[in-house]
Write a protein that holds these residues in place. Structure first.
Motif, short mmCIF file in Angstrom:
data_model
loop_
_atom_site.label_atom_id
_atom_site.label_comp_id
_atom_site.label_asym_id
_atom_site.label_seq_id
_atom_site.Cartn_x
_atom_site.Cartn_y
_atom_site.Cartn_z
N ARG A 177 0.70 -1.07 0.03
CA ARG A 177 -0.14 0.05 0.06
C ARG A 177 0.63 1.26 -0.02
NH1 ARG A 177 -5.41 -0.77 0.74
NH2 ARG A 177 -6.04 -2.97 1.28
N LYS A 178 1.92 1.18 0.54
CA LYS A 178 3.09 2.33 0.50
C LYS A 178 3.77 2.25 -0.74
CE LYS A 178 6.64 4.18 3.24
NZ LYS A 178 7.59 4.26 4.70
N PRO A 179 3.70 3.37 -1.41
CA PRO A 179 4.68 3.48 -2.61
C PRO A 179 5.88 3.13 -2.68
CG PRO A 179 3.24 5.52 -2.39
CD PRO A 179 3.29 4.75 -1.11
N ASP A 180 6.31 2.39 -3.74
CA ASP A 180 7.80 2.01 -3.83
C ASP A 180 8.11 0.87 -2.84
OD1 ASP A 180 8.10 3.67 -5.98
OD2 ASP A 180 8.46 5.37 -4.71
N TYR A 181 7.35 0.21 -2.12
CA TYR A 181 7.53 -0.78 -1.17
C TYR A 181 6.88 -2.10 -1.32
CZ TYR A 181 9.71 2.03 2.35
OH TYR A 181 10.46 2.91 3.38
N PHE A 182 7.53 -3.28 -1.26
CA PHE A 182 6.97 -4.47 -1.45
C PHE A 182 6.56 -5.36 -0.25
CE2 PHE A 182 10.25 -3.29 -4.40
CZ PHE A 182 9.48 -3.03 -5.72
N ASP A 183 5.46 -6.01 -0.39
CA ASP A 183 5.09 -7.01 0.66
C ASP A 183 5.48 -8.16 0.47
OD1 ASP A 183 3.80 -5.02 2.09
OD2 ASP A 183 1.83 -5.68 1.27
N GLY A 184 6.45 -8.97 1.12
CA GLY A 184 7.09 -10.20 1.18
C GLY A 184 6.38 -11.35 1.84
N LEU A 185 6.31 -12.55 1.06
CA LEU A 185 5.73 -13.61 1.58
C LEU A 185 6.62 -14.80 1.05
CD1 LEU A 185 3.56 -14.21 3.42
CD2 LEU A 185 2.11 -14.91 1.24
N ARG A 186 6.86 -15.82 2.12
CA ARG A 186 7.77 -17.20 1.65
C ARG A 186 6.73 -18.48 1.94
NH1 ARG A 186 10.63 -20.75 4.53
NH2 ARG A 186 10.79 -19.23 6.50
N LEU A 187 6.48 -19.23 0.90
CA LEU A 187 5.49 -20.40 1.12
C LEU A 187 6.46 -21.48 1.61
CD1 LEU A 187 2.94 -21.92 0.74
CD2 LEU A 187 3.84 -22.19 -1.75
N GLU A 188 6.32 -22.15 2.74
CA GLU A 188 6.50 -23.22 3.38
C GLU A 188 5.78 -24.50 3.07
OE1 GLU A 188 8.16 -25.53 7.43
OE2 GLU A 188 7.55 -23.49 7.46
N THR A 189 5.92 -25.50 2.44
CA THR A 189 5.14 -26.54 2.29
C THR A 189 5.57 -27.76 2.89
OG1 THR A 189 6.33 -27.43 0.20
CG2 THR A 189 4.37 -25.93 0.04
N LYS A 190 4.64 -28.65 3.68
CA LYS A 190 5.21 -29.71 4.33
C LYS A 190 5.92 -30.59 3.18
CE LYS A 190 4.12 -28.89 8.60
NZ LYS A 190 2.75 -29.50 9.16
N HIS A 191 5.35 -31.01 2.03
CA HIS A 191 5.66 -31.66 0.91
C HIS A 191 5.52 -30.91 -0.38
CE1 HIS A 191 1.75 -33.40 -0.02
NE2 HIS A 191 1.57 -33.29 1.27
N TRP A 192 6.36 -31.03 -1.40
CA TRP A 192 6.13 -30.54 -2.71
C TRP A 192 5.63 -31.36 -3.73
CZ3 TRP A 192 5.90 -25.52 -4.55
CH2 TRP A 192 5.69 -25.18 -5.75
N THR A 193 4.65 -31.53 -4.16
CA THR A 193 4.19 -32.52 -5.18
C THR A 193 3.45 -31.94 -6.05
OG1 THR A 193 4.17 -34.23 -3.22
CG2 THR A 193 3.24 -34.92 -5.43
N VAL A 194 4.04 -32.06 -7.53
CA VAL A 194 3.00 -31.37 -8.56
C VAL A 194 2.68 -32.58 -9.46
CG1 VAL A 194 4.02 -29.12 -8.37
CG2 VAL A 194 5.23 -30.74 -9.79
N ARG A 195 1.77 -32.39 -10.44
CA ARG A 195 1.38 -33.32 -11.53
C ARG A 195 1.13 -32.34 -12.64
NH1 ARG A 195 -3.17 -37.44 -10.75
NH2 ARG A 195 -2.30 -37.66 -13.25
N PRO A 196 1.27 -32.96 -13.77
CA PRO A 196 0.76 -32.22 -15.22
C PRO A 196 -0.75 -31.60 -15.22
CG PRO A 196 2.35 -33.88 -15.83
CD PRO A 196 1.86 -34.18 -14.46
N LEU A 197 -1.07 -30.91 -15.70
CA LEU A 197 -2.44 -30.52 -16.15
C LEU A 197 -2.81 -30.01 -17.59
CD1 LEU A 197 -5.15 -30.04 -14.62
CD2 LEU A 197 -4.83 -27.73 -14.73
N THR A 198 -3.37 -30.98 -18.13
CA THR A 198 -3.64 -30.60 -19.61
C THR A 198 -4.58 -29.54 -19.96
OG1 THR A 198 -3.22 -32.74 -20.51
CG2 THR A 198 -4.17 -31.56 -21.82
N ILE A 199 -4.35 -28.23 -20.54
CA ILE A 199 -5.31 -27.20 -20.56
C ILE A 199 -5.81 -27.14 -21.99
CG2 ILE A 199 -5.32 -24.72 -20.57
CD1 ILE A 199 -4.75 -26.01 -17.95
N THR A 200 -7.18 -27.32 -22.14
CA THR A 200 -8.01 -27.39 -23.13
C THR A 200 -8.35 -25.89 -23.63
OG1 THR A 200 -9.79 -27.92 -21.91
CG2 THR A 200 -8.56 -29.74 -23.10
N HIS A 201 -8.44 -24.93 -22.54
CA HIS A 201 -8.82 -23.87 -22.89
C HIS A 201 -8.23 -22.71 -21.64
CE1 HIS A 201 -11.24 -20.38 -23.98
NE2 HIS A 201 -11.59 -19.99 -22.93
#
Length: 236
Positions: A177-201
């Motif tokens: 909200r303050k000009p020229d500043y950034f809000d920072g956030l770090r994501l911590e996951t208990k486990h990291w698992t991804v799989r593909p997703l086919t996008i049709t649109h």
């Protein structure tokens, strides 16, 4: 801005990724950041995430909330004053259906959150996603199906390569909200698992208007991931 550590469940997270000319992306980014390139391309896209049981760490789930959220973001790098190269994501825009998120954005939660309406059908491996932004300037429509491999047109050679690229981008910054500043956030996951997703649109009004020439690359899906969000200091 110092925010409390938040915890909850990522019930569903879609990372929908596009290739963009780095010169286009440099014009959009604050001077502090530069695009993180993959085979000569900037990688931008959508993070579409359903959060459940979100509350400050240690607070019983009885006092939690759930929400549908969308972020337009890009993989970035920056160099610290000590000469160290860091990486993460820069979030141009956040949208949510959570009234709390809208009111507390930039105060309790990082970044400004725009109000939006979401309609999501997630059944039998198929996901139909629609987000209508309040001003109509960031509407998203998507249909995808769980898959076993990335599309052959992807510039990522494997699911493992893609997974590493995005797991390393767990640190995110967005306009404060303050000009020229950034809000920072770090994501911590208990486990990291991804799989593909086919996008049709897939269509995003924000990407269409701000990232000319963007080409869809691939999409990833995450489900049922315990996580924590930690405050991150301003990039040094």
């Amino acid at each position: 801005m110092k925010i409390p550590t938040l915890e909850g469940i990522i019930r569903r997270r879609l990372l929908v990724n596009f290739r963009v000319d780095p010169a286009v992306m440099r014009k959009l980014l604050p001077e502090r950041f530069r695009p993180k390139l993959h085979r000569g391309h900037a990688i931008t896209g959508l993070c579409l995430i359903r959060l459940e049981h979100v509350r400050p760490a240690g607070v019983p789930a009885l006092f939690s909330f759930s929400s549908e959220n969308a972020a337009h973001r890009v993989a970035v790098e920056w160099t610290t004053r000590q000469g160290e190269i860091r990486e993460g994501v820069y979030i141009f825009r956040r949208d949510t259906d959570s009234t709390l998120g809208q009111l507390a954005g930039g105060r309790l939660f990082p970044g400004i959150h725009h109000p939006a309406a979401f309609h999501v059908t997630d059944k039998n491996g198929e996901i139909d996603f629609t987000m209508t932004s309040c001003a109509g300037d960031a509407d998203i429509r998507l249909h995808g199906t769980e898959a076993d491999a990335l599309p052959p047109t992807s510039q990522f050679s494997s699911l493992a390569e893609s997974s590493r690229f995005f797991e390393n981008g767990s640190l995110g910054y967005s306009p404060a909200r303050k000009p020229d500043y950034f809000d920072g956030l770090r994501l911590e996951t208990k486990h990291w698992t991804v799989r593909p997703l086919t996008i049709t649109h897939v269509e995003s009004r924000w990407l269409a208007e701000n990232c000319p020439g963007a080409e869809f690359d691939h999409a990833l899906l995450m489900r049922d991931i315990p996580h924590r969000w930690h405050n991150a200091e301003r990039p040094s």
